[in-house]
Design a protein around this motif. Sequence first.
Motif, mmCIF file in Angstrom:
data_model
loop_
_atom_site.group_PDB
_atom_site.id
_atom_site.type_symbol
_atom_site.label_atom_id
_atom_site.label_comp_id
_atom_site.label_asym_id
_atom_site.label_seq_id
_atom_site.Cartn_x
_atom_site.Cartn_y
_atom_site.Cartn_z
ATOM 1 N N GLY A 184 0.806 -1.213 0.000
ATOM 2 C CA GLY A 184 0.000 0.000 0.000
ATOM 3 C C GLY A 184 0.838 1.263 0.000
ATOM 4 O O GLY A 184 0.407 2.310 -0.505
ATOM 5 N N TRP A 185 2.050 1.167 0.547
ATOM 6 C CA TRP A 185 2.945 2.331 0.622
ATOM 7 C C TRP A 185 3.432 2.757 -0.759
ATOM 8 O O TRP A 185 3.795 3.914 -0.958
ATOM 9 C CB TRP A 185 4.136 2.008 1.515
ATOM 10 C CG TRP A 185 5.104 3.142 1.653
ATOM 11 C CD1 TRP A 185 5.057 4.177 2.540
ATOM 12 C CD2 TRP A 185 6.291 3.358 0.860
ATOM 13 N NE1 TRP A 185 6.118 5.021 2.355
ATOM 14 C CE2 TRP A 185 6.893 4.539 1.323
ATOM 15 C CE3 TRP A 185 6.885 2.660 -0.191
ATOM 16 C CZ2 TRP A 185 8.062 5.035 0.772
ATOM 17 C CZ3 TRP A 185 8.049 3.162 -0.742
ATOM 18 C CH2 TRP A 185 8.620 4.331 -0.253
ATOM 19 N N ALA A 217 -4.027 -0.510 0.665
ATOM 20 C CA ALA A 217 -3.848 0.711 1.454
ATOM 21 C C ALA A 217 -5.163 1.136 2.099
ATOM 22 O O ALA A 217 -5.188 1.571 3.261
ATOM 23 C CB ALA A 217 -3.313 1.832 0.558
#
Length: 203
Positions: A76-77, A118
Amino acid sequence: MALVDRVSQLLLWLLPWTWYLLRIALRLAFITVNNLYVIPAHFVWMLCLQPVRILRPELFWRLEGIMFKWLLAQVGWWGYSAGYKMYECGEDISHTYSDEAIVIVNHQSTADVATLMAALQHKGPVVRRMMWIMDYIFLYSNFGWCAWTHGDFFLQQGQQYRDVMLKLLKDHLKTRYLNRNHQWIILFPEGGFLRKRRERSQK
């Protein structure tokens, strides 16, 4: 003097692009290194926790779910580090975070997976208790190994496999989904990108 001005203008033009390309290179390097060490580290921890699985299976799967959530946070980063911001709208579904549910997502691009990972990070126990249904080809990727350990289901597409897959899914729900206290089931109903599958799905 004219040459100096031209060189100055060229440097001023190159400076933003140099920083932009450097950021791309750094992100690519981080994601590559991240993939190389996060997956093996996850399996080392799973190996070390095998005694806990034997003595306290409910505690083991709780710990596995927490580490699986951390693993998905890495993916998600990727979007966040690229400058993408996510805004959610609609009804408040926080009361369903601990309920059993089927989440159906339209598959538009490869970014859907990272975006969904995310978006689910801050939804209580959802990430550590969810089960993905995905194409069997992902089983042979590095992330597929972690998904298999977590209890996700790998589906082989095609009409000739439909009855077999339904039986396997039923068995999977009994032996893994229920035993590991999973709650949300997430799938892309088209089985792939919507733009590529719409015509064939209608048939």
